[in-house]
Design a protein around this motif. Structure first.
Motif, mmCIF file in Angstrom:
data_model
loop_
_atom_site.group_PDB
_atom_site.id
_atom_site.type_symbol
_atom_site.label_atom_id
_atom_site.label_comp_id
_atom_site.label_asym_id
_atom_site.label_seq_id
_atom_site.Cartn_x
_atom_site.Cartn_y
_atom_site.Cartn_z
ATOM 1 N N ARG A 1 0.842 -1.199 0.000
ATOM 2 C CA ARG A 1 0.000 0.000 0.000
ATOM 3 C C ARG A 1 0.882 1.256 0.000
ATOM 4 O O ARG A 1 0.649 2.182 -0.764
ATOM 5 C CB ARG A 1 -0.920 0.025 1.217
ATOM 6 C CG ARG A 1 -1.725 1.298 1.254
ATOM 7 C CD ARG A 1 -2.456 1.538 2.525
ATOM 8 N NE ARG A 1 -3.093 2.860 2.403
ATOM 9 C CZ ARG A 1 -3.722 3.459 3.354
ATOM 10 N NH1 ARG A 1 -3.850 2.887 4.524
ATOM 11 N NH2 ARG A 1 -4.248 4.646 3.161
ATOM 12 N N ASN B 1 2.602 1.729 -3.455
ATOM 13 C CA ASN B 1 1.716 2.066 -4.569
ATOM 14 C C ASN B 1 0.785 3.238 -4.290
ATOM 15 O O ASN B 1 0.067 3.670 -5.189
ATOM 16 C CB ASN B 1 0.906 0.837 -4.984
ATOM 17 C CG ASN B 1 1.798 -0.244 -5.557
ATOM 18 O OD1 ASN B 1 2.580 0.026 -6.467
ATOM 19 N ND2 ASN B 1 1.723 -1.438 -5.017
ATOM 20 N N ARG C 1 -1.978 3.389 -2.666
ATOM 21 C CA ARG C 1 -3.408 3.060 -2.710
ATOM 22 C C ARG C 1 -4.083 3.399 -1.387
ATOM 23 O O ARG C 1 -3.444 3.368 -0.335
ATOM 24 C CB ARG C 1 -3.598 1.572 -3.006
ATOM 25 C CG ARG C 1 -3.279 1.190 -4.424
ATOM 26 C CD ARG C 1 -3.794 -0.203 -4.744
ATOM 27 N NE ARG C 1 -3.320 -1.194 -3.803
ATOM 28 C CZ ARG C 1 -2.281 -1.991 -4.002
ATOM 29 N NH1 ARG C 1 -1.594 -1.907 -5.106
ATOM 30 N NH2 ARG C 1 -1.938 -2.875 -3.105
ATOM 31 N N ASP D 1 -7.843 -0.690 2.297
ATOM 32 C CA ASP D 1 -9.023 -1.510 2.006
ATOM 33 C C ASP D 1 -8.899 -2.855 2.702
ATOM 34 O O ASP D 1 -7.847 -3.189 3.235
ATOM 35 C CB ASP D 1 -9.221 -1.689 0.501
ATOM 36 C CG ASP D 1 -8.113 -2.486 -0.177
ATOM 37 O OD1 ASP D 1 -7.102 -2.806 0.472
ATOM 38 O OD2 ASP D 1 -8.263 -2.790 -1.372
#
Length: 116
Positions: free
Chosen positions: A12, A15, A17, A20
């Motif tokens: 995470r 990247n 992102r 989640d």
């Protein structure tokens, strides 16, 4: 912290992102399933609402998070058991740190009644 959770959090961060929750199937049968749930949410992420579609018993194995439902709010950490009813809405947040990992046992209501 488990290697699986540490790898998910590193991915995470690499990247960029948003956090989640991802459920990886472990096993299943007629009326039941077992999932490895890895969540990468952290203090900067908004709490998210979920709803149980099965009777659920989850064991927290890494990380910690705040769980809120109509029954109250609790901070769960490794070793905690989370019990969820069918169609019960709940919200999870990570105010104190990033990520958690749970093993979740899910049962269709009729299957669970036979067990009980």
């Amino acid at each position: 912290m488990s290697d699986t959770l540490a790898k998910a959090l590193a991915d995470r961060a690499l990247n960029g992102r948003p956090g989640d929750a991802v459920a990886h199937p472990i096993s299943s049968g007629q009326g039941w399933r077992v999932k490895d749930v890895v969540c990468t949410a952290g203090p900067g992420d908004s709490p998210f609402e979920e709803k149980n579609d099965y009777v659920s018993i989850a064991l927290v194995v890494a990380g910690s998070f705040k769980y809120r439902s109509a029954r109250g709010a609790f901070v769960l950490s490794p070793g905690s058991l989370l019990l969820g009813s069918v169609d019960e809405s709940f919200e999870c947040s990570h105010e104190h740190g990033s990520g958690d990992r749970c093993v979740s046992f899910n049962y269709e209501p009729a299957f669970f009644e036979r067990l009980a």
